[in-house]
Motif scaffolding. Structure first.
Motif, short mmCIF file in Angstrom:
data_model
loop_
_atom_site.label_atom_id
_atom_site.label_comp_id
_atom_site.label_asym_id
_atom_site.label_seq_id
_atom_site.Cartn_x
_atom_site.Cartn_y
_atom_site.Cartn_z
N SER A 141 109.95 66.56 -14.32
CA SER A 141 110.21 66.85 -12.97
C SER A 141 111.82 66.79 -12.67
O SER A 141 112.10 68.35 -12.46
N GLN B 57 113.46 70.56 -13.53
CA GLN B 57 112.10 71.76 -12.85
C GLN B 57 114.60 72.58 -12.04
O GLN B 57 114.70 73.20 -11.98
N ARG C 60 108.46 54.64 -17.80
CA ARG C 60 108.41 53.87 -16.25
C ARG C 60 108.37 52.37 -16.22
O ARG C 60 107.25 51.99 -17.33
N ASP D 208 105.23 50.89 -16.34
CA ASP D 208 104.26 50.12 -15.46
C ASP D 208 103.52 48.94 -17.03
O ASP D 208 103.68 48.79 -18.43
N SER E 99 101.31 53.25 -19.74
CA SER E 99 102.37 52.66 -21.54
C SER E 99 104.08 52.79 -20.90
O SER E 99 103.79 54.12 -20.03
N GLN F 252 105.66 63.55 -22.00
CA GLN F 252 105.36 65.06 -20.85
C GLN F 252 105.48 66.22 -21.19
O GLN F 252 107.29 65.95 -21.68
N PHE G 272 102.44 64.96 -4.52
CA PHE G 272 103.72 65.20 -4.72
C PHE G 272 104.70 65.60 -4.17
O PHE G 272 104.63 66.64 -2.75
N THR H 159 105.63 69.09 -4.79
CA THR H 159 105.12 69.95 -4.70
C THR H 159 103.62 69.98 -3.07
O THR H 159 103.25 69.16 -2.47
N VAL I 213 94.93 64.20 -16.80
CA VAL I 213 96.07 64.37 -17.50
C VAL I 213 97.51 65.16 -16.87
O VAL I 213 98.42 65.00 -17.91
N ALA J 196 99.77 68.78 -10.06
CA ALA J 196 100.50 70.39 -10.20
C ALA J 196 100.58 70.49 -8.74
O ALA J 196 99.98 69.59 -7.91
N ALA K 9 104.66 74.46 -9.91
CA ALA K 9 104.85 73.43 -11.13
C ALA K 9 104.06 72.30 -11.86
O ALA K 9 102.46 72.39 -11.04
N PHE K 10 104.17 71.94 -13.33
CA PHE K 10 102.83 71.27 -13.27
C PHE K 10 103.58 70.02 -14.70
O PHE K 10 104.74 70.51 -15.45
N VAL L 24 102.34 67.29 -17.13
CA VAL L 24 101.84 67.08 -18.28
C VAL L 24 101.47 66.18 -19.45
O VAL L 24 102.29 65.72 -19.73
N GLY L 25 100.38 64.51 -18.84
CA GLY L 25 101.12 63.78 -19.66
C GLY L 25 100.66 64.34 -21.11
O GLY L 25 99.05 64.39 -21.52
N ARG M 216 97.99 61.58 -23.54
CA ARG M 216 96.36 61.98 -22.95
C ARG M 216 95.47 63.21 -23.10
O ARG M 216 94.96 62.72 -23.44
N ILE N 57 95.95 53.62 -26.16
CA ILE N 57 97.59 54.36 -26.31
C ILE N 57 98.28 54.15 -27.26
O ILE N 57 99.22 54.82 -27.47
C1 FA5 Z 1 104.31 63.22 -12.15
O1 FA5 Z 1 104.90 62.48 -13.00
C2 FA5 Z 1 104.93 64.35 -12.30
N1 FA5 Z 1 106.22 65.08 -11.95
C3 FA5 Z 1 104.01 65.91 -12.49
C4 FA5 Z 1 104.15 67.26 -11.45
C5 FA5 Z 1 105.14 68.26 -12.29
C6 FA5 Z 1 103.30 67.08 -10.32
C7 FA5 Z 1 104.99 69.10 -11.36
C8 FA5 Z 1 103.15 68.03 -9.71
C9 FA5 Z 1 104.78 69.66 -10.13
P1 FA5 Z 1 102.29 61.79 -12.70
O2 FA5 Z 1 102.48 60.55 -12.21
O3 FA5 Z 1 100.73 62.01 -11.90
O4 FA5 Z 1 103.09 62.82 -12.03
O5 FA5 Z 1 102.46 61.86 -14.22
C10 FA5 Z 1 101.32 62.59 -14.54
C11 FA5 Z 1 101.03 62.98 -15.57
O6 FA5 Z 1 101.91 62.08 -16.45
C12 FA5 Z 1 100.04 62.15 -15.99
O7 FA5 Z 1 98.73 62.98 -15.31
C13 FA5 Z 1 99.08 61.20 -17.17
O8 FA5 Z 1 99.13 62.73 -17.88
C14 FA5 Z 1 100.98 61.03 -17.46
N2 FA5 Z 1 101.03 60.20 -17.11
C15 FA5 Z 1 101.72 59.46 -16.08
N3 FA5 Z 1 102.20 57.59 -16.47
C16 FA5 Z 1 101.83 57.85 -17.35
C17 FA5 Z 1 101.99 56.23 -18.03
N4 FA5 Z 1 102.35 55.19 -17.42
N5 FA5 Z 1 101.40 56.13 -19.69
C18 FA5 Z 1 100.96 57.84 -20.08
N6 FA5 Z 1 100.91 59.22 -19.62
C19 FA5 Z 1 101.08 58.79 -18.39
#
Ligand code: FA5
Length: 352
Positions: free
Chosen positions: A178, A181, A203, A205, A212, A217, A257, A260, A289, A292, A314-315, A317-318, A321, A332
């Protein structure tokens, strides 16, 4: 020296030349027999010259012609032999270097692309065909772009959702794509944007079947006058159907978020249990996945946009996933373990 002896000498030299088997032998004959101090010159020709000196005038012409004949005879013989031996050498070389094109080649077994990059490239192709630009941003990011310009100030509780690897107080490995953006909006404020930004994110995580500490993304941002939620919803539906076909169930789930408003997540029915619930989807039947939403007016303002004129969606996507759900990959971590047996399974799939 008698004429007959000279003739015998000439024919001996010609014979020596004829007997040469290689260029080196020929050169040796030349040096020994045809040089200025050689038998041919010093004895035979010198003998003839002497004969000319003492010969009566009418004989001189004949002897002169004879000297020339001997010389040209020997030189002709030498030149012809030289051509023959050079050709012979050439043929020998060609034979040595001969390549047997009928031999089978070395077997370098071709690898196959990692499914992550196949999906990434496919997404790039999909969006560029719709007129989107592709941008990149730094992986080592400033807190300002990663959080603050995205309406997530210090001490905002939403920072906990993206536990981060900090390098120093202001610098971290970006937790999402992000920040691209903010970087794109700041470049040309108050101008329409249609872009995607693929890249790696990090991250803290704990690694498990679907998480992972490093993952990929793809960010998407559209800003213009009159952009609304319907644009976002139809874009996501087209995108998801392009990746998964029409058979998978797709759910839009409200979420939060800071950057947004409103916000939601997109969940796709689990490839493993097809919505029934299993280990992989933690019993829910679905896997998230992407996140947004409509770009928050605070973000538009901080990035130099007039939020009374412009709006955007905006969105993010991983990519892992998406690949897991599309190819039925159950863990993963397989993407990064560098196990060729895993990659080989996709060889045929990616050839299509
Ligand atoms: C975000 O990272 C936001 N920046 C997304 C966003 C962008 C929202 C623009 C609104 C507008 P989130 O933390 O949910 O959101 O991560 C987005 C996607 O990244 C998740 O749906 C997942 O598919 C992937 N993801 C997140 N964390 C992990 C992880 N540790 N391992 C693998 N995939 C991950």
């Amino acid at each position: 020296m008698e004429l007959a002896e000279i003739e015998a000498l000439v024919s001996k030299i010609k014979q020596d030349i004829e007997c040469c088997e290689c260029l080196k032998d020929l050169v040796d004959v030349k040096n020994e027999q045809l040089g200025k101090k050689s038998t041919f010159f010093s004895v035979a020709l010198e003998g003839l010259n002497q004969m000319i000196r003492t010969a009566p005038i009418e004989e001189k012409k004949k002897l002169g012609a004879l000297i020339n004949k001997f010389k040209t005879d020997v030189l002709d013989c030498y030149n012809k032999k030289e051509i023959v031996l050079k050709e012979k050498l050439e043929l020998e070389k060609l034979k040595e270097e001969e390549i047997d094109i009928s031999l089978p080649g070395n077997d370098y077994s071709a690898g196959s692309k990692n499914p992550l990059f196949v999906i990434r490239d496919e997404i790039i192709k999909f969006f560029t065909s719709l007129g989107y630009d592709v941008y990149a941003g730094p992986e080592v990011e400033n807190d300002h772009y990663n959080f603050e310009l995205l309406n997530t100030p210090k001490d905002h509780p939403a920072r906990d959702m993206q536990d981060s690897f900090y390098i120093d107080e202001r610098t971290l490995l970006r937790t999402h794509t992000s920040p691209v953006q903010a970087r794109t909006m700041l470049k040309n404020p108050n101008t329409p944007i249609k872009m995607i930004a693929p890249g790696k994110t990090y991250r803290r995580d704990d690694d498990d079947l679907t998480h992972s500490h490093q993952f990929m993304q793809i960010e998407c941002l559209v800003v213009d006058e009159g952009i609304n939620l319907a644009h976002l919803k139809s874009t996501l539906e087209k995108f998801m159907h392009h990746i998964f076909g029409m058979k998978r169930t797709i759910k839009f789930v409200p979420s939060y978020f800071p950057f947004t408003e409103p916000s939601f997540e997109v969940n796709v029915s689990c490839a493993n249990c097809h919505g029934k619930g299993c280990n992989m989807c933690k019993g829910t039947g679905y896997i998230e996945v992407l996140g947004a939403g409509m770009v928050h007016p605070n973000v538009l303002r901080m990035c130099g946009y007039d939020d009374t004129r412009f709006s955007g969606f905006a969105f993010g996507v991983g990519v892992e996933r998406l690949a897991m759900l599309r190819y039925g990959i159950d863990d993963i971590r397989r993407f990064y373990q560098n196990d060729v047996r895993f990659l080989k399974q996709f060889k045929e799939e990616f050839r299509k």
